[in-house]
Design a protein around this motif. Structure first.
Motif, mmCIF file in Angstrom:
data_model
loop_
_atom_site.group_PDB
_atom_site.id
_atom_site.type_symbol
_atom_site.label_atom_id
_atom_site.label_comp_id
_atom_site.label_asym_id
_atom_site.label_seq_id
_atom_site.Cartn_x
_atom_site.Cartn_y
_atom_site.Cartn_z
ATOM 1 N N ILE A 1 2.993 -4.929 7.907
ATOM 2 C CA ILE A 1 4.447 -5.022 7.881
ATOM 3 C C ILE A 1 4.975 -3.671 7.420
ATOM 4 C CG2 ILE A 1 4.524 -7.518 7.508
ATOM 5 C CD1 ILE A 1 5.054 -7.012 4.547
ATOM 6 N N GLY A 2 6.156 -3.309 7.909
ATOM 7 C CA GLY A 2 6.710 -1.998 7.621
ATOM 8 C C GLY A 2 6.643 -1.099 8.848
ATOM 9 N N ASP A 3 7.333 0.016 8.771
ATOM 10 C CA ASP A 3 7.431 0.933 9.904
ATOM 11 C C ASP A 3 6.287 1.946 9.859
ATOM 12 O OD1 ASP A 3 8.270 2.403 12.072
ATOM 13 O OD2 ASP A 3 9.865 3.459 10.973
ATOM 14 N N TYR A 4 5.082 1.475 10.146
ATOM 15 C CA TYR A 4 3.932 2.370 10.065
ATOM 16 C C TYR A 4 3.918 3.399 11.186
ATOM 17 C CZ TYR A 4 1.514 -0.349 13.733
ATOM 18 O OH TYR A 4 1.166 -0.958 14.905
ATOM 19 N N ARG A 5 4.754 3.222 12.187
ATOM 20 C CA ARG A 5 4.796 4.199 13.280
ATOM 21 C C ARG A 5 5.461 5.515 12.859
ATOM 22 N NH1 ARG A 5 2.552 2.258 17.522
ATOM 23 N NH2 ARG A 5 2.297 0.000 17.708
ATOM 24 N N ALA A 6 5.937 5.569 11.639
ATOM 25 C CA ALA A 6 6.434 6.833 11.100
ATOM 26 C C ALA A 6 5.287 7.744 10.660
ATOM 27 C CB ALA A 6 7.367 6.566 9.910
ATOM 28 N N ALA B 1 1.275 -3.753 3.657
ATOM 29 C CA ALA B 1 2.651 -3.264 3.736
ATOM 30 C C ALA B 1 2.624 -1.742 3.712
ATOM 31 C CB ALA B 1 3.477 -3.806 2.567
ATOM 32 N N LEU B 2 3.034 -1.133 4.827
ATOM 33 C CA LEU B 2 2.979 0.318 5.006
ATOM 34 C C LEU B 2 4.355 0.837 5.391
ATOM 35 C CD1 LEU B 2 -0.343 0.634 7.042
ATOM 36 C CD2 LEU B 2 0.002 1.265 4.648
ATOM 37 N N ASN B 3 4.842 1.811 4.639
ATOM 38 C CA ASN B 3 6.201 2.312 4.843
ATOM 39 C C ASN B 3 7.167 1.127 4.881
ATOM 40 O OD1 ASN B 3 8.137 4.325 5.151
ATOM 41 N ND2 ASN B 3 8.016 4.290 7.385
ATOM 42 N N TYR B 4 6.978 0.238 3.923
ATOM 43 C CA TYR B 4 7.730 -1.017 3.860
ATOM 44 C C TYR B 4 8.759 -0.949 2.742
ATOM 45 C CZ TYR B 4 8.904 -5.851 2.830
ATOM 46 O OH TYR B 4 9.600 -7.008 2.577
ATOM 47 N N GLY B 5 9.937 -1.498 3.010
ATOM 48 C CA GLY B 5 10.965 -1.696 1.996
ATOM 49 C C GLY B 5 11.714 -2.968 2.316
ATOM 50 N N ALA C 1 0.799 -1.218 0.000
ATOM 51 C CA ALA C 1 0.000 0.000 0.000
ATOM 52 C C ALA C 1 0.836 1.275 0.000
ATOM 53 C CB ALA C 1 -0.940 0.006 1.211
ATOM 54 N N PHE C 2 1.982 1.252 0.677
ATOM 55 C CA PHE C 2 2.819 2.452 0.768
ATOM 56 C C PHE C 2 4.250 2.005 1.006
ATOM 57 C CE2 PHE C 2 4.710 6.225 2.661
ATOM 58 C CZ PHE C 2 4.139 7.262 1.930
ATOM 59 N N SER C 3 5.120 2.283 0.061
ATOM 60 C CA SER C 3 6.508 1.862 0.191
ATOM 61 C C SER C 3 7.324 2.922 0.908
ATOM 62 C CB SER C 3 7.116 1.602 -1.194
ATOM 63 O OG SER C 3 7.431 2.832 -1.830
ATOM 64 N N SER C 4 8.489 2.526 1.388
ATOM 65 C CA SER C 4 9.372 3.489 2.048
ATOM 66 C C SER C 4 9.862 4.541 1.067
ATOM 67 C CB SER C 4 10.555 2.755 2.688
ATOM 68 O OG SER C 4 11.202 1.901 1.761
ATOM 69 N N GLU C 5 9.785 4.270 -0.229
ATOM 70 C CA GLU C 5 10.179 5.242 -1.246
ATOM 71 C C GLU C 5 9.048 6.215 -1.600
ATOM 72 O OE1 GLU C 5 10.723 1.889 -1.660
ATOM 73 O OE2 GLU C 5 12.862 1.987 -1.157
ATOM 74 N N ASN C 6 7.817 5.888 -1.212
ATOM 75 C CA ASN C 6 6.684 6.753 -1.559
ATOM 76 C C ASN C 6 6.731 8.114 -0.869
ATOM 77 O OD1 ASN C 6 4.214 4.085 -1.907
ATOM 78 N ND2 ASN C 6 5.535 5.041 -3.440
ATOM 79 N N TRP C 7 7.573 8.263 0.161
ATOM 80 C CA TRP C 7 7.732 9.573 0.801
ATOM 81 C C TRP C 7 8.282 10.598 -0.181
ATOM 82 C CZ3 TRP C 7 5.263 10.172 5.152
ATOM 83 C CH2 TRP C 7 5.130 9.117 6.054
ATOM 84 N N PHE D 1 9.907 -5.081 -2.911
ATOM 85 C CA PHE D 1 8.788 -5.739 -2.234
ATOM 86 C C PHE D 1 9.105 -7.204 -1.984
ATOM 87 C CE2 PHE D 1 4.450 -7.787 -2.588
ATOM 88 C CZ PHE D 1 4.003 -7.374 -1.344
ATOM 89 N N LEU D 2 9.170 -7.608 -0.713
ATOM 90 C CA LEU D 2 9.297 -9.015 -0.310
ATOM 91 C C LEU D 2 10.398 -9.737 -1.105
ATOM 92 C CD1 LEU D 2 5.518 -9.978 0.049
ATOM 93 C CD2 LEU D 2 7.105 -9.309 1.862
ATOM 94 N N LEU D 3 11.585 -9.144 -1.150
ATOM 95 C CA LEU D 3 12.653 -9.691 -1.989
ATOM 96 C C LEU D 3 13.106 -11.063 -1.514
ATOM 97 C CD1 LEU D 3 14.806 -6.473 -2.545
ATOM 98 C CD2 LEU D 3 13.018 -7.436 -4.021
ATOM 99 N N TRP D 4 13.274 -11.229 -0.212
ATOM 100 C CA TRP D 4 13.662 -12.545 0.318
ATOM 101 C C TRP D 4 12.541 -13.548 0.109
ATOM 102 C CZ3 TRP D 4 17.966 -14.260 3.387
ATOM 103 C CH2 TRP D 4 17.791 -15.511 3.976
#
Length: 217
Positions: free
Chosen positions: A86-91, A118-122, A45-51, A175-178
């Motif tokens: 998943i991701g650092d949504y607390r930002a 996935a929110l603020n996820y990378g 839904a929102f990647s760490s790059e979307n900022w 997104f979910l590379l591993w």
């Protein structure tokens, strides 16, 4: 979930209209996934790059996320769906963080399908954090694939089977590379706001025709 902006541009609408249509697609697809018996559905839904997007667009995305939680949480709870993030949504801002925490808590006892947002996820940041946690617990020669996987945010989720990217782009975009190491990848031309139950069924059917060898014969 790619293509909201292009969907809006094709219709001479503001990008915000594309994101709103994208939320409608989320609603359709999550309902279809439940009807099909899919165990877990993860939405980027929102990647760490979307900022890096314009402040106004980021604000609109946050507004839509609040709208989705407020309008759909009761249905998710009623349908026995467990919500995970998943991701650092607390930002995000305090109000949105509180809404997300409440939504997770209200569905935590459910036993049905998983809806993972996935929110603020990378994925690269996730892997780096997992490596640091593993290194803090284990000697270097004891860190193997299992040790890293145990520290991922998805450690308690089912293995990833299928990655679908809409809009015709053919990349994973951090997104979910591993988790995608042996997942099937499907790139479809459909813009996300046009993705629906039939498109999901077609994707799952295509997955069913794949032969998964995991490096074997």
């Amino acid at each position: 979930m790619d293509g909201n902006g292009r969907w809006a541009k094709q219709r001479h609408l503001p990008r915000a209209a594309g994101h709103k249509a994208g939320v409608d697609a989320v609603r359709r697809v999550t309902r279809a996934a439940r009807a099909m018996g899919i165990e877990a559905l993860t939405l980027y839904a929102f990647s760490s790059e979307n900022w890096r997007r314009p402040v106004e667009e980021v604000g609109e995305l946050m507004k839509l996320l609040r709208f989705f939680i407020r309008s759909d949480l009761a249905e998710l709870a009623r349908e026995n769906v467990r919500l995970r993030v998943i991701g650092d949504y607390r930002a995000f801002g305090a109000e949105l963080v509180a809404l997300i925490d409440d939504a997770i808590a209200r569905t935590s006892a459910n036993t049905g399908p998983l809806l993972v947002i996935a929110l603020n996820y990378g994925a690269q940041a996730e892997l780096a954090a997992a490596a640091r946690r593993a290194a803090a617990k284990l000697p270097a020669d004891a860190i193997d694939e299992a040790a890293i996987e145990a520290e991922l945010e998805t450690a308690d989720l089912p293995p990833l089977d299928l990655v679908i990217r809409t809009s015709g782009e053919q990349r994973l975009s951090n997104f979910l590379l591993w988790q995608a190491a042996y997942a099937e990848l499907l790139f479809v031309p459909t813009l996300w706001p046009d993705f629906d139950a039939d498109a999901l069924a077609e994707a799952v059917a295509a997955f069913g025709r794949r032969q998964r060898r995991y490096g074997g014969l």
